[in-house]
Write an enzyme that holds these catalytic residues in place. Sequence first.
Site, PDB file in Angstrom:
ATOM      1  N   TYR A  19      12.020  10.667 -46.775  1.00  0.00           N
ATOM      2  CA  TYR A  19      11.665  11.984 -47.288  1.00  0.00           C
ATOM      3  C   TYR A  19      12.881  12.632 -47.949  1.00  0.00           C
ATOM      4  O   TYR A  19      12.758  13.259 -49.000  1.00  0.00           O
ATOM      5  CB  TYR A  19      11.125  12.873 -46.158  1.00  0.00           C
ATOM      6  CG  TYR A  19       9.799  12.387 -45.621  1.00  0.00           C
ATOM      7  CD1 TYR A  19       8.610  12.735 -46.252  1.00  0.00           C
ATOM      8  CD2 TYR A  19       9.734  11.578 -44.498  1.00  0.00           C
ATOM      9  CE1 TYR A  19       7.390  12.290 -45.778  1.00  0.00           C
ATOM     10  CE2 TYR A  19       8.519  11.124 -44.007  1.00  0.00           C
ATOM     11  CZ  TYR A  19       7.351  11.485 -44.651  1.00  0.00           C
ATOM     12  OH  TYR A  19       6.142  11.032 -44.185  1.00  0.00           O
TER      13      TYR A  19
ATOM     14  N   ASN B  72      -1.164  14.684 -50.810  1.00  0.00           N
ATOM     15  CA  ASN B  72      -1.484  13.698 -51.836  1.00  0.00           C
ATOM     16  C   ASN B  72      -2.993  13.443 -51.821  1.00  0.00           C
ATOM     17  O   ASN B  72      -3.526  12.941 -50.839  1.00  0.00           O
ATOM     18  CB  ASN B  72      -0.714  12.407 -51.557  1.00  0.00           C
ATOM     19  CG  ASN B  72      -1.105  11.256 -52.447  1.00  0.00           C
ATOM     20  OD1 ASN B  72      -1.814  11.419 -53.430  1.00  0.00           O
ATOM     21  ND2 ASN B  72      -0.643  10.078 -52.094  1.00  0.00           N
TER      22      ASN B  72
ATOM     23  N   CYS C 211       1.974   7.174 -51.082  1.00  0.00           N
ATOM     24  CA  CYS C 211       2.635   7.971 -50.048  1.00  0.00           C
ATOM     25  C   CYS C 211       2.939   7.139 -48.806  1.00  0.00           C
ATOM     26  O   CYS C 211       3.792   7.516 -48.003  1.00  0.00           O
ATOM     27  CB  CYS C 211       1.802   9.197 -49.710  1.00  0.00           C
ATOM     28  SG  CYS C 211       0.102   8.863 -49.239  1.00  0.00           S
ATOM     29  N   HIS C 212       2.291   5.982 -48.675  1.00  0.00           N
ATOM     30  CA  HIS C 212       2.569   5.109 -47.527  1.00  0.00           C
ATOM     31  C   HIS C 212       3.979   4.521 -47.597  1.00  0.00           C
ATOM     32  O   HIS C 212       4.486   4.014 -46.604  1.00  0.00           O
ATOM     33  CB  HIS C 212       1.524   3.992 -47.436  1.00  0.00           C
ATOM     34  CG  HIS C 212       1.479   3.091 -48.622  1.00  0.00           C
ATOM     35  ND1 HIS C 212       0.789   3.417 -49.772  1.00  0.00           N
ATOM     36  CD2 HIS C 212       2.052   1.879 -48.855  1.00  0.00           C
ATOM     37  CE1 HIS C 212       0.928   2.438 -50.651  1.00  0.00           C
ATOM     38  NE2 HIS C 212       1.687   1.492 -50.118  1.00  0.00           N
TER      39      HIS C 212
ATOM     40  N   GLU D 242       2.266  -5.462 -48.743  1.00  0.00           N
ATOM     41  CA  GLU D 242       3.095  -5.464 -49.945  1.00  0.00           C
ATOM     42  C   GLU D 242       4.294  -6.399 -49.772  1.00  0.00           C
ATOM     43  O   GLU D 242       4.596  -7.204 -50.660  1.00  0.00           O
ATOM     44  CB  GLU D 242       3.557  -4.043 -50.283  1.00  0.00           C
ATOM     45  CG  GLU D 242       2.440  -3.162 -50.804  1.00  0.00           C
ATOM     46  CD  GLU D 242       2.897  -1.759 -51.165  1.00  0.00           C
ATOM     47  OE1 GLU D 242       4.119  -1.455 -51.093  1.00  0.00           O
ATOM     48  OE2 GLU D 242       2.030  -0.938 -51.548  1.00  0.00           O
TER      49      GLU D 242
END
Length: 170
Positions: A96, A119, A127-128, A154
């Site tokens: 953040y 979001n 946002c993950h 990912e």
Amino acid sequence: MTTIYTTYESPLGMIRMLASDQGLLRLEFEDERESLMFRGARRAADYFEPFTEQLSAYFAGELREFSLPIALEGSGFQRRVWKALCEIPYGETRSYGEIARAVGNPRAARAVGTANRCNPVAIIIPCHRVIGSSGKLVGYGGGLWRKEALLEAERHYLALGKQPVSVKAS
């Protein structure tokens, strides 16, 4: 404003999508509290085919960036945060605080968290990929287990060397 919606069965559960003629307004997991925006919307699955194609390609590790029409509504700060989230590379994370610095307000880590929570199109605006400064997974509207699963997927596809395909919105 006329709105339409559909649902999409993802590997992480049912997703609801809402759109107007301007583009996608919301993407949320069905077990989250339903946005009031969905009330009065009519079902229109055909419109969402490009969205579901890109989501399917993403979940298969074949898509790293979405190219969909999105109708974002938010403050200037929220929009800057959401833009910064889209700049986090696939399979990577940022804290953040790093996002706060990226948007030119290094003391705004908590405000970044609030913008992240607001979001409207999770996954598409990734946002993950935002984590706590300690490296721990913190906060995700769809549940921390989904955040972890998205990040693991990912990283897995990157480790496999899976090459993305081009899937464009029509």
